[in-house]
Design a protein around this motif. Structure first.
Motif, short mmCIF file in Angstrom:
data_model
loop_
_atom_site.label_atom_id
_atom_site.label_comp_id
_atom_site.label_asym_id
_atom_site.label_seq_id
_atom_site.Cartn_x
_atom_site.Cartn_y
_atom_site.Cartn_z
N GLY A 184 135.84 98.66 -103.91
CA GLY A 184 136.51 97.97 -104.77
C GLY A 184 136.25 96.48 -104.96
N LYS A 185 135.79 95.97 -103.61
CA LYS A 185 135.57 94.56 -103.46
C LYS A 185 134.19 94.06 -104.15
CE LYS A 185 139.53 93.78 -101.30
NZ LYS A 185 140.55 92.95 -101.98
N LEU A 186 134.15 92.77 -104.56
CA LEU A 186 133.02 92.19 -104.92
C LEU A 186 131.93 91.78 -103.64
CD1 LEU A 186 131.48 91.65 -107.79
CD2 LEU A 186 132.46 89.02 -107.26
N ALA A 187 130.77 92.11 -103.94
CA ALA A 187 130.16 92.01 -102.71
C ALA A 187 128.45 91.26 -103.16
CB ALA A 187 129.72 92.93 -102.00
N GLY B 46 124.79 91.70 -96.01
CA GLY B 46 125.81 91.96 -97.16
C GLY B 46 126.90 90.93 -96.76
N ARG B 47 127.62 90.51 -97.96
CA ARG B 47 128.83 89.37 -97.88
C ARG B 47 129.69 89.59 -98.89
NH1 ARG B 47 129.73 85.47 -94.79
NH2 ARG B 47 127.64 85.05 -93.82
N LEU B 48 130.85 89.68 -98.44
CA LEU B 48 131.93 89.70 -99.69
C LEU B 48 131.93 88.44 -100.55
CD1 LEU B 48 135.25 91.23 -98.02
CD2 LEU B 48 133.68 92.49 -99.42
N GLU B 49 132.31 88.54 -101.62
CA GLU B 49 132.26 87.33 -102.54
C GLU B 49 133.87 86.79 -102.54
OE1 GLU B 49 129.74 85.20 -104.35
OE2 GLU B 49 128.98 85.99 -102.51
N VAL B 50 134.02 85.69 -102.67
CA VAL B 50 135.44 85.22 -102.97
C VAL B 50 135.83 85.47 -104.31
CG1 VAL B 50 137.10 83.24 -102.72
CG2 VAL B 50 135.29 83.47 -101.32
N GLU B 51 136.87 85.89 -104.83
CA GLU B 51 137.29 86.21 -106.04
C GLU B 51 138.41 85.34 -106.38
OE1 GLU B 51 136.67 90.24 -107.98
OE2 GLU B 51 136.93 90.82 -105.85
N PHE B 52 138.47 84.77 -107.55
CA PHE B 52 139.70 83.90 -107.91
C PHE B 52 140.35 84.53 -108.99
CE2 PHE B 52 136.69 81.05 -106.13
CZ PHE B 52 137.64 80.22 -105.29
N PRO B 53 141.83 84.77 -109.36
CA PRO B 53 142.35 85.45 -110.11
C PRO B 53 141.86 84.77 -111.56
CG PRO B 53 143.86 84.37 -108.83
CD PRO B 53 142.65 84.00 -108.34
N LYS B 54 141.98 85.88 -112.67
CA LYS B 54 141.37 85.53 -113.96
C LYS B 54 142.93 85.22 -114.66
CE LYS B 54 137.41 88.26 -113.94
NZ LYS B 54 136.73 89.47 -114.12
N ASN B 55 142.70 84.07 -115.30
CA ASN B 55 143.97 83.84 -116.17
C ASN B 55 143.93 84.55 -117.50
OD1 ASN B 55 144.80 81.77 -114.56
ND2 ASN B 55 143.46 80.07 -115.44
N GLY B 56 144.99 84.87 -117.86
CA GLY B 56 144.98 85.55 -119.11
C GLY B 56 145.64 87.15 -119.09
#
Length: 157
Positions: A97-100, A147-157
């Motif tokens: 479920g995480k971005l990688a 492989g590495r997880l990518e940092v995700e920032f909350p989406k506005n909206g």
């Protein structure tokens, strides 16, 4: 001495760190005045500064007793960070479920780099949902260089 060769006396439970902690990675590098031993540790729900201090104190006591590193060294205990490395099937399963972002040693279906959401990891194959391409990729773990997880920032909206 390579970092993977460091052997620490195990605690009664058989681990150099408390039971609820995971050693994510170990690095041993040359540093000014000696060497730097860096442990990356984590635990379910994340790790805090008090946790890092506790692990540092316990590992330091073991290192002082065992003395597995020649010469002067500095111990550093750190979290793996939000963009933590993924090291094996258990990590890929844990972070479904995480971005990688993944890279392979050699091309797989014409590619060596992927970025997408981890859908599954079964039988040595990581499945990613490639959001930009609106497709899925199946990448053998044996062919992954990292492989590495990518940092995700909350989406506005």
């Amino acid at each position: 001495m390579k970092s993977r060769q460091i052997q620490l006396r195990r605690r009664p439970a058989g681990r150099p760190v408390p039971e609820d902690f995971e050693i994510v990675d170990v690095e041993l590098k040359r540093a000014p005045g000696g060497q730097l031993l860096r442990l990356y540790v984590d635990k379910p729900g994340g790790i805090g500064l008090d946790d890092l201090q506790s692990v540092s104190e316990e590992v330091s006591a073991i290192l002082d007793a065992e003395d597995p590193i020649e010469g002067h060294y500095t111990l550093e205990v750190s979290s793996p960070g939000l963009d933590r490395p993924l090291r094996g099937e258990a990590d890929y399963r844990r972070f479904v479920g995480k971005l990688a972002k993944l890279s392979s040693y050699e091309p797989v279906e014409g590619r060596r780099h992927w970025m997408g959401r981890i859908v599954a990891c079964d039988d040595g194959i990581v499945t990613l949902e490639l959001e930009k391409e609106k497709a899925r990729a199946r990448v053998p773990l044996a062919k992954l260089s990292h492989g590495r997880l990518e940092v995700e920032f909350p989406k506005n909206g």
